[in-house]
Scaffold this motif. Structure first.
Motif, mmCIF file in Angstrom:
data_model
loop_
_atom_site.group_PDB
_atom_site.id
_atom_site.type_symbol
_atom_site.label_atom_id
_atom_site.label_comp_id
_atom_site.label_asym_id
_atom_site.label_seq_id
_atom_site.Cartn_x
_atom_site.Cartn_y
_atom_site.Cartn_z
ATOM 1 N N ASP B 236 79.426 13.243 85.635
ATOM 2 C CA ASP B 236 79.369 13.311 87.325
ATOM 3 C C ASP B 236 79.652 14.352 88.062
ATOM 4 O O ASP B 236 79.687 14.564 89.355
ATOM 5 C CB ASP B 236 80.290 12.141 87.760
ATOM 6 N N LEU B 237 80.483 15.390 87.229
ATOM 7 C CA LEU B 237 81.217 16.308 87.737
ATOM 8 C C LEU B 237 80.682 18.018 87.403
ATOM 9 O O LEU B 237 80.354 18.074 86.029
ATOM 10 C CB LEU B 237 82.587 16.418 87.464
ATOM 11 N N SER B 238 80.940 18.857 88.176
ATOM 12 C CA SER B 238 80.769 20.225 87.536
ATOM 13 C C SER B 238 82.107 20.831 87.457
ATOM 14 O O SER B 238 83.137 20.067 88.083
ATOM 15 C CB SER B 238 80.131 21.257 88.675
ATOM 16 N N ILE B 239 82.264 21.967 86.805
ATOM 17 C CA ILE B 239 83.599 22.292 86.766
ATOM 18 C C ILE B 239 84.357 22.775 88.152
ATOM 19 O O ILE B 239 85.383 22.510 88.385
ATOM 20 C CB ILE B 239 83.712 23.514 85.840
ATOM 21 N N GLU B 240 83.393 23.058 89.071
ATOM 22 C CA GLU B 240 84.133 23.370 90.346
ATOM 23 C C GLU B 240 84.320 22.193 90.879
ATOM 24 O O GLU B 240 85.541 22.161 91.707
ATOM 25 C CB GLU B 240 82.832 24.162 91.127
ATOM 26 N N THR B 254 95.959 12.818 97.144
ATOM 27 C CA THR B 254 94.966 11.891 96.931
ATOM 28 C C THR B 254 93.666 12.605 96.442
ATOM 29 O O THR B 254 93.701 13.878 96.792
ATOM 30 C CB THR B 254 94.567 11.040 98.372
ATOM 31 N N ILE B 255 92.489 12.007 96.040
ATOM 32 C CA ILE B 255 91.298 12.749 95.923
ATOM 33 C C ILE B 255 90.338 12.768 97.292
ATOM 34 O O ILE B 255 90.411 11.740 97.979
ATOM 35 C CB ILE B 255 90.607 11.958 94.612
ATOM 36 N N PRO B 256 89.658 13.952 97.093
ATOM 37 C CA PRO B 256 88.732 14.052 98.185
ATOM 38 C C PRO B 256 87.700 12.765 98.473
ATOM 39 O O PRO B 256 87.418 12.454 97.581
ATOM 40 C CB PRO B 256 87.954 15.310 98.046
ATOM 41 N N VAL B 257 87.533 12.637 99.698
ATOM 42 C CA VAL B 257 86.633 11.261 100.040
ATOM 43 C C VAL B 257 85.507 11.277 99.292
ATOM 44 O O VAL B 257 84.868 10.294 98.664
ATOM 45 C CB VAL B 257 86.412 11.082 101.477
ATOM 46 N N GLU B 258 84.524 12.403 98.968
ATOM 47 C CA GLU B 258 83.245 12.327 98.681
ATOM 48 C C GLU B 258 83.149 11.900 97.168
ATOM 49 O O GLU B 258 82.276 11.834 96.563
ATOM 50 C CB GLU B 258 82.664 13.690 98.776
ATOM 51 N N ARG B 260 85.276 9.566 95.755
ATOM 52 C CA ARG B 260 85.613 8.354 95.459
ATOM 53 C C ARG B 260 84.641 7.379 95.058
ATOM 54 O O ARG B 260 85.126 6.461 94.172
ATOM 55 C CB ARG B 260 86.173 7.719 96.886
ATOM 56 N N GLU B 261 83.597 7.483 95.278
ATOM 57 C CA GLU B 261 82.415 6.798 94.610
ATOM 58 C C GLU B 261 82.473 6.714 93.060
ATOM 59 O O GLU B 261 82.324 5.813 92.587
ATOM 60 C CB GLU B 261 80.981 7.382 95.440
ATOM 61 N N ARG B 267 88.195 0.413 87.285
ATOM 62 C CA ARG B 267 86.700 -0.116 86.701
ATOM 63 C C ARG B 267 86.564 -0.098 85.357
ATOM 64 O O ARG B 267 87.018 0.656 84.740
ATOM 65 C CB ARG B 267 85.739 0.651 87.306
ATOM 66 N N PRO B 268 85.907 -1.084 84.751
ATOM 67 C CA PRO B 268 85.794 -0.962 83.384
ATOM 68 C C PRO B 268 84.723 0.173 83.006
ATOM 69 O O PRO B 268 84.051 0.644 83.739
ATOM 70 C CB PRO B 268 85.075 -2.444 82.776
#
Ligand SMILES: Nc1ncnc2c1ncn2[C@@H]1O[C@H](COP(=O)(O)OP(=O)(O)O)[C@@H](O)[C@H]1O
Ligand SMILES: [Mg+2]
Lengths: 342, 274
Positions: B236-240, B254-258, B260-261, B267-268
């Motif tokens: 789900d992520l790039s290194i950037e 906290t983590i950036p809003v974008e 959070r999804e 979550r399991p």
């Protein structure tokens, strides 16, 4: 570099301290022999050396374990006296039998256990804790004996007496045999048994040992107990050799035994040391003492000489450690450049 | 059976708490490691990463919460139990005895002995020789009898990893394994992690250098001040993205809003069946 020269340098590196101590011993012997051939050709000289050195070497052997653990035990001279008093009292009441020996060894075991508890559970540095028990056990001996000696010469003919400190073939002191047997047993446990492996780890890197699941408190208590029993045994031998308990027994051996260990190459920084080194370190000191006496130097000088020997040995240890650290750093930099193979 | 009575992960912690006096190093940490999974555990210095793995492996006793290993629940654990269950840890601090040879270091605390406790020296030396070859050490200068203090940092790290290799761990926890290593030594550690994955084992890789962990991880768990604040699949992520998230967490907690999804916390985990 060839495999053979590699193997040779490995062996040399591992045994260099033992070799050094042994060579020192031989060199001193040759020197004294040359200076005083009369004294050093007489068997009596060697009988005398082998009859008195066990009292220095025996406690030094188990003290080697303690110092490898990066700890110290200063209390063993008093533990020797305490065991000696137990032996003399038991023999006076129940005769010259094994019971007295067993009780005396138990007395040493208890003293060692106490030291172990003070160091591990009460967390008192061993230098201080055993300085305390040095005075404590001497005090116990003084109170129990009221300052009087206990003669034991009437038991000279008892079998046990001869077994422990008799003269084999009329000249070879039995206590030297016991010393050698004990050295072998302690060597085996230090080098071939799990316990000995853990002794080295406890002294080398205690936190690492604990993180790897070694109960270092248990090891330390065990080591202090071994030293307690072995010191008690030395006390028994020293008592029987002169066939008398005397309340200041052991005092002479504090410096001598520590000197035997450090001259034998056991590192006061912990983590390394050998039984072989301590054995010949002790013999070397005995030789020095004998050589000085044979050369007509007054007995008063002996302590001074011991002081100098200990100090010089420690200085050499510090020097070796520093140069080795430097040399190894250089070697690592030059040899072990990152390998491309993976 | 209710969900509380079982754990489908190789290792899981539930509401794990650890205090050091006034410092709360772990605040209700829920951490999990799946079977055959490489988890990158990242976060700032002092976030509690080492404390978490030391509690899991029994160096520290927790002040609350549960530790589950292979479906078994523990209130606390000892280093012995953790090892017996196949969890090995390479500590951030060097667990090396400098004056001892390599073979004794590899078997530190777990010596091969006969029933009387006497050492099987030959066996341990031979096993060490095999490990040295397996790990690709240059065998002409590294031999079982070599003293640890004559080894460079990379080889000392290698000795610690060799322990995990020998004792056939199912989960290897590496706490900052690449710190102070040269480039090729780092690569060797990364190869080791990939090899673990290939052989069906799991790994927790702790670092604050995301460039080391990104290529080998399947999932990331991000710790901040005693909490796991975010978990992401690498897919789900790039290194950037990851670096962006870490910077924001360090600044704001906290983590950036974008993102959070895609945050997996509470979550399991659904592992892609492959
Ligand atoms: N043995 C300890 N005693 C007291 N405080 C500790 C101990 N170990 C860690 N801490 C504290 O716990 C917090 C987390 O530390 P640590 O787990 O080492 O963080 P990280 O590994 O993420 O850098 C820090 O505030 C640290 O000072
Ligand atoms: Mg850490």
């Amino acid at each position: 570099m060839g495999r053979i020269s590699d193997a040779f340098s490995l062996v040399w590196y591992r045994y260099r301290i033992q070799v050094a101590v042994f060579v020192l011993f031989l060199a001193l012997w040759a020197l004294f022999f040359a200076l005083n051939p009369f004294a050093f050709t007489r068997p009596f000289t060697y009988t005398s050396l082998m009859s008195t050195m066990p009292f220095t070497i025996v406690p030094a052997l188990s003290l080697t374990y303690v110092i490898i653990c990066a700890e110290i035990d200063l209390s063993f001279p008093s533990v020797m006296a305490w065991a000696s008093w137990v032996l003399a009292t038991s023999w006076t009441h129940f005769g010259p039998n094994l019971l007295g020996v067993i009780l005396a060894l138990l007395a040493g075991l208890v003293a060692g256990f106490l030291n172990g508890l003070l160091v591990t559970k009460a967390r008192i540095p061993s230098m201080i804790a055993t300085l305390g028990t040095l005075f404590f056990w001497r005090g116990v001996v003084m109170v129990c004996s009221q300052g009087f000696g206990i003669p034991l010469f009437m038991y000279r003919d008892a079998l046990l007496f001869k077994l422990l400190v008799g003269r084999i073939g009329g000249f070879f002191p039995a206590q030297m045999i016991w010393t050698i047997v004990l050295a072998i047993i302690l060597w085996v446990f230090l080098n071939r048994h799990k316990f000995g492996a853990h002794v080295y780890f406890t002294g080398d890197n205690r936190t690492a040992a604990q993180m790897m699941g070694i109960n270092t408190d248990k090891i330390l208590i065990g080591v202090f107990m071994i030293h307690g029993v072995v010191s008690a045994f030395a006390g028994i031998l020293a008592t029987l050799e002169v066939a008398t308990f005397w309340p200041s027994l052991g005092e002479a051996y504090l410096m001598k035994s520590i000197a035997a260990v450090v001259v034998g190459g056991t590192s006061i920084f912990g983590g390394s040391g050998t039984i072989f080194g301590t054995f010949f370190g002790g013999l070397t000191l005995g030789l020095i003492e004998l050589g000085l006496l044979a050369a007509g130097v007054a007995g008063f000088w002996i302590n001074l000489v011991y002081g100098v020997v200990i100090t010089v040995a420690l200085m050499i240890q510090v020097l070796i450690r520093e140069t080795e650290i430097k040399r190894e750093a250089r070697e690592i930099l030059s040899k072990e450049l990152p390998s491309p193979k993976s | 059976m209710s969900i509380e009575d079982r754990s489908e992960y190789l290792v899981e912690t539930r509401n794990l708490i650890k205090r050091f006096g006034d410092v709360i190093a772990l605040r209700n940490v829920n951490f999990r490691v799946g079977y055959n999974e490489v988890v990158g555990l990242v976060g700032d210095n002092g976030a509690g990463k080492s404390t978490l793995v030391k509690t899991i492996t029994g160096t520290y006793a927790p002040d609350g919460g549960e530790i589950w290993i292979k479906g078994r629940r523990f209130k606390r654990i000892t280093p012995k139990i953790a090892k017996a269950l196949g969890v090995e840890i390479v500590h951030q601090e060097r667990t090396i005895a400098e004056n001892q040879p390599i073979w004794r270091n590899i078997f530190m605390g777990r010596e091969l002995t006969n029933s009387l406790g006497f050492l099987k020296i030959r066996e341990m030396e031979e096993a060490t020789m095999k490990l040295i070859k397996e790990m690709g050490f240059k065998s002409e200068i590294i031999y079982p009898g070599k003293l640890a203090r004559t080894l460079s940092g990379g080889y000392k790290q290698g000795v610690q990893i060799a322990r995990a290799l020998y004792f056939k761990a199912d989960l290897v926890i590496l706490d900052e394994p690449t710190i102070q290593l040269s480039l090729s030594e780092v690569n060797r550690v990364l190869e080791f992690v990939k090899d673990l994955k290939k052989r069906g084992k799991s790994c927790v890789f702790i670092t604050h250098n995301i460039y080391h962990v990104y290529p080998v991880a399947d999932r990331f768990a991000i710790m901040d001040r005693g909490r796991i604040v975010a978990e992401f699949w690498k897919s789900d992520l790039s290194i950037e993205d990851l670096s962006n998230i870490l910077v924001t967490i360090a600044r704001t907690g906290t983590i950036p809003v974008e993102y959070r999804e895609i945050n997996l916390v509470s979550r399991p985990l659904e592992y892609a069946s492959s």
